[in-house]
Write an enzyme that holds these catalytic residues in place. Structure first.
Site, PDB file in Angstrom:
ATOM      1  N   GLU B  59      10.913   0.736   2.813  1.00 48.32           N
ATOM      2  CA  GLU B  59      10.083   0.567   4.013  1.00 48.32           C
ATOM      3  C   GLU B  59      10.809  -0.178   5.122  1.00 48.32           C
ATOM      4  OE1 GLU B  59       9.210  -0.319   0.931  1.00 48.32           O
ATOM      5  OE2 GLU B  59       7.710   1.176   0.371  1.00 48.32           O
ATOM      6  N   PHE B  84       2.960  -2.712   2.541  1.00 50.69           N
ATOM      7  CA  PHE B  84       4.406  -2.557   2.750  1.00 50.69           C
ATOM      8  C   PHE B  84       4.760  -2.470   4.234  1.00 50.69           C
ATOM      9  CE2 PHE B  84       3.228  -0.095  -1.203  1.00 50.69           C
ATOM     10  CZ  PHE B  84       3.317  -1.204  -2.020  1.00 50.69           C
ATOM     11  N   HIS B 110      -4.456   2.486   3.083  1.00 54.85           N
ATOM     12  CA  HIS B 110      -4.752   1.665   1.902  1.00 54.85           C
ATOM     13  C   HIS B 110      -4.825   0.179   2.250  1.00 54.85           C
ATOM     14  CE1 HIS B 110      -3.587   5.516   0.319  1.00 54.85           C
ATOM     15  NE2 HIS B 110      -4.000   5.187  -0.888  1.00 54.85           N
ATOM     16  N   ASP B 118      -5.973  -0.270  -8.090  1.00 55.03           N
ATOM     17  CA  ASP B 118      -4.588  -0.772  -8.102  1.00 55.03           C
ATOM     18  C   ASP B 118      -4.520  -2.296  -8.144  1.00 55.03           C
ATOM     19  OD1 ASP B 118      -3.287   1.600  -8.261  1.00 55.03           O
ATOM     20  OD2 ASP B 118      -2.755   1.737  -6.134  1.00 55.03           O
ATOM     21  N   ARG B 168      -8.467   3.666   2.165  1.00 55.35           N
ATOM     22  CA  ARG B 168      -8.368   4.679   1.112  1.00 55.35           C
ATOM     23  C   ARG B 168      -9.717   5.318   0.818  1.00 55.35           C
ATOM     24  NH1 ARG B 168      -8.862   4.043  -4.870  1.00 55.35           N
ATOM     25  NH2 ARG B 168      -8.099   6.018  -5.726  1.00 55.35           N
TER      26      ARG B 168
END
Lengths: 275, 314
Positions: B59, B84, B110, B118, B168
Site C-alpha cells: 500500500e 491500510f 471496509h 475479521d 463493507r
C-alpha cells in the site's frame, strides 16, 4: 557537451552546494557532493528539459528520492538556469522557496516533493507508468541513497517496476557507503545492491566511479539502450567528493561548514576549477 | 424520507461509480492492492483492464505510484481497506500526496466496525482522525449508495487530494428522494427539530433518522444533519443548528476521538459552545462478530442512538 565542460559545471555545482549549506548553517553536504557529478550530468547533458519552461509536458522527470541532498539538486537547477544562483544561500531560511527538502510547489524544476526516504522512488515509478499509459515518451530518473535502500518501500517500488518492465525508468543509487550512523555495512548492510536489483528484474549497471564524467556518460548511454526492463545504475561515489576534509567522512553527512571551513573548501574548489 | 428498505453497501456503489465514470473520464486510473474483489474496483477492472493497476500487497508503494501518475495528468484512485490506506500508508499519503497537494483520490473501503468478522486488526476506527490532520485533504464519508456515487463524481470533478470512506456492510438507501443534492462541504438537514441536534455521518445517518422518529413519540424533537463532507466541515450549518437546539449529539462509525465528534466539538467550542455528546467507538478496539451484532453492542444502531440521545437530553 564535452567532459571538460561538464566537469566545470560540476565544480560550480559543488560550490553552490557549499554556499547553500553554509548559508543555511545546516543541511547535507556529504551526499550532495558525492552526487554532484550525477546531478550535473543529468541536468546538463542527459535529460530533455527546458529551464525556461520547467513544466513542459514532454520533459524528462527527475525525483530526488534521497531528498536531504536538496542542496545538490538546487545547485544544479540554479546553475542550469531555473532560478538565480544568488538565491542558494537562502536555503532553509524562513520565507525562502528553497525548502530544506525538495518542494514541488515552490521550487522551479522540482518534479516531486521528497525527503521522507523510500517515497521518491515510488513516485518516479508512478510517473514512468503514467508516461506509458498516456503514450508519452519522456524518461524518468530517480536518485536514491545507499542507506535509503534500508527502507522497505524501495523494494516494493522495485518489485513493481520490474514486474511492469518499465524501461523508461532509471534508478540511480549514490553508493557512497556512508549513512548518518556510520558505514552502511556496519549499520544494516543493503549489500549486495546489484544482486538485489537484478533479482527484482532490473538491468543493472555497475558504475565503478560515479564521480568520473566519462564513466557516468557510458553508464547513461548504456541505460538508454535498455529495452524491456528498468535500469539501476549503482554509482560508486565518494561522500564529500571534492572537498578533501569532507571526503569519506560520515560526520559531513548532515553538518554545515563554519566560515573558516567554508573558505577553505571554496578555495580548494577554485583550484580544481582552474586546473 | 426512507424508501422501501433497499440496502446496498457503499463500497458497491463506489465500484459501480468508478466503472460508470470511467466511460467519460479517460484519464481515470484505478489502483488496488490485491483487494479488487473486496473493494469492488473489480467492476472497473473488468470494464477497463488497461486502466486498472494491481500494485500487489504494497500500500505504501501504491500511494507513491498514485502520486507519480497524477503528475503525468492521470487521475488515480488508490483503493484499499481504510486500515491500510489511512493507517499503514499514512505517511505516504501525508508526504507524497498531501504535501504536494496532488490530484489523487483515495477510495478506502471496509472502514469502521462493520468490517465485522475479521475483527479489530481490520476495523479502522481512526482513519477520519488521521486524514483530518493533513492540510488540504478533503474527506467524504457517504451515508448510502446514492451519496457514495455522488462523492465519487464530485471527487473526480475537483482538483486535489480526496479521502473517500466506504463501508463493507449493506446500508439503507436514504438519499433517493427528488430533492437530494450533493455538494462537497455542504451538510444537509434531513429532519428539522428544536430540542437537540444529531450530527451524523456515514451509516449512522440512517440510525439517527430512525432514532429521531422514535424520539418524536417521546416528545423529543431532534434535528438530524447529515455531514458527508467531514473536511471541510460545514461549520455554519452546525453552528446555526446548535444555536437553535442548544444541545448537540454527534454520531459516527469511528472513534469518538478525532473524527466527526472531534471536528464538531472544535467548531462549536470556538463558535457556539453548547454541551456535546459523541456517539461512536469509545476509545476501544473492535472485535469479531456480525456487522449488525457489533452495531448493537457498540450502540451504533437506531436503538443505541435513541438511548444515548435520550440519556443526554434527560
Amino acid at each position: 557537451m564535452d567532459n571538460a565542460e561538464l566537469m566545470r559545471h560540476a565544480n560550480d555545482v559543488r560550490k553552490g552546494i557549499l554556499t547553500a549549506v553554509h548559508g543555511a548553517k545546516a543541511g547535507h553536504p556529504g551526499g550532495s557532493l558525492s552526487a554532484a557529478d550525477l546531478f550535473t550530468y543529468l541536468y546538463f547533458e542527459e535529460m530533455n528539459i527546458d529551464p525556461k519552461n520547467p513544466d513542459k509536458e514532454d520533459r524528462d522527470r527527475f525525483v530526488l528520492s534521497k531528498g536531504h541532498t536538496a542542496p545538490g539538486l538546487y545547485a544544479a537547477l540554479a546553475y542550469r538556469g531555473y532560478f538565480p544562483v544568488e538565491d542558494l544561500p537562502t536555503l532553509r531560511h524562513l520565507g525562502s522557496y528553497l525548502q530544506g527538502h525538495p518542494c514541488l510547489q515552490h521550487v522551479p524544476g522540482v518534479d516531486m516533493s521528497s525527503g521522507s526516504l523510500g517515497q521518491g522512488i515510488s513516485a518516479a515509478v508512478g510517473m514512468a507508468l503514467g508516461a506509458r499509459m498516456s503514450g508519452q515518451h519522456f524518461r524518468v530518473y530517480t536518485l536514491l541513497g545507499d542507506g535509503e535502500l534500508q527502507e522497505g518501500q524501495v523494494w516494493e517500488a522495485a518489485m513493481f517496476a520490474g514486474h511492469r518492465k518499465l524501461d523508461n525508468l532509471v534508478v540511480i543509487v549514490d553508493n557512497n557507503g556512508l549513512q548518518i550512523d556510520g558505514n552502511i555495512d556496519d549499520v544494516c548492510s543493503p549489500n549486495p545492491i546489484d544482486k538485489k536489483f537484478e533479482a527484482f528484474r532490473f538491468h543493472v549497471i555497475d558504475l565503478k566511479d560515479g564521480n568520473d564524467m566519462q564513466q557516468i556518460r557510458d553508464a547513461f548511454s548504456q541505460a538508454a539502450a535498455v529495452r524491456g526492463k528498468p535500469t539501476a545504475i549503482i554509482a560508486h561515489t565518494l561522500k564529500g567528493k571534492g572537498v578533501s576534509f569532507m571526503e569519506g567522512k560520515a560526520q559531513w553527512h548532515g553538518k554545515a561548514p563554519n566560515d573558516e571551513e567554508y573558505e577553505a573548501a571554496m578555495a580548494e574548489l577554485e583550484r580544481i576549477g582552474e586546473a | 424520507m426512507m424508501s422501501d428498505g433497499k440496502k446496498i453497501a457503499t463500497r458497491e456503489a463506489y465500484g459501480n461509480a468508478l466503472a460508470e465514470f470511467g466511460e467519460t473520464q479517460p484519464r481515470l486510473v484505478v489502483l488496488d492492492a490485491d483487494l479488487a474483489a473486496a473493494t469492488k474496483t473489480g467492476v472497473f477492472q473488468k470494464k477497463f483492464p488497461d486502466r486498472h493497476i494491481d500494485c500487489g500487497i504494497a500500500e505504501a508503494n501504491m500511494m507513491g505510484i498514485a502520486a507519480g501518475l497524477s503528475l503525468t495528468g492521470m487521475i488515480p484512485v488508490a483503493s484499499t481497506f481504510a486500515m491500510f490506506a489511512a493507517g499503514r500508508a499514512f505517511e505516504q499519503v501525508r508526504n507524497s500526496i498531501g504535501y504536494p497537494h496532488l490530484n489523487v483520490k483515495i477510495g478506502a473501503t471496509h472502514a469502521g466496525i462493520t468490517v465485522g468478522e475479521d475483527g479489530a486488526t481490520h476495523q479502522c476506527n481512526e482513519d477520519i482522525a488521521l486524514m483530518r490532520t493533513i492540510p488540504g485533504m478533503t474527506i467524504l464519508n457517504p451515508s448510502d449508495a446514492v451519496e457514495a456515487r455522488a462523492c465519487v463524481k464530485a471527487a473526480l470533478e475537483m482538483t486535489g487530494p480526496v479521502y473517500m470512506r466506504f463501508g463493507r456492510a449493506a446500508v439503507p438507501v436514504i438519499n433517493d428522494g427528488p430533492d437530494y443534492r450533493f455538494r462537497i462541504g455542504k451538510g444537509q438537514i434531513l429532519k428539522e427539530g428544536t430540542d437537540v441536534t444529531i450530527v451524523a455521518t456515514g451509516l449512522l445517518v440512517s440510525s439517527a433518522l430512525e432514532a429521531a422518529q422514535k424520539l418524536e413519540a417521546e416528545g423529543i424533537c431532534a434535528e438530524v444533519i447529515n455531514i458527508c463532507t467531514i473536511k471541510p466541515l460545514d461549520v455554519d450549518l452546525i453552528v446555526q443548528s446548535a444555536r437553535k437546539t442548544k444541545r448537540v449529539v454527534t454520531a459516527e462509525e469511528h472513534s469518538v476521538i478525532g473524527g466527526l465528534g472531534g471536528a464538531v466539538c472544535e467548531a462549536l467550542s470556538e463558535n457556539e459552545p453548547v454541551p456535546v455528546y459523541r456517539i461512536g467507538i469509545r476509545d476501544v478496539f473492535g472485535e469479531s462478530g456480525s456487522a449488525s451484532a457489533l452495531l448493537k453492542k457498540y450502540r451504533l444502531d437506531a436503538d443505541g442512538v435513541l438511548e444515548q440521545v435520550r440519556e443526554f437530553v434527560k
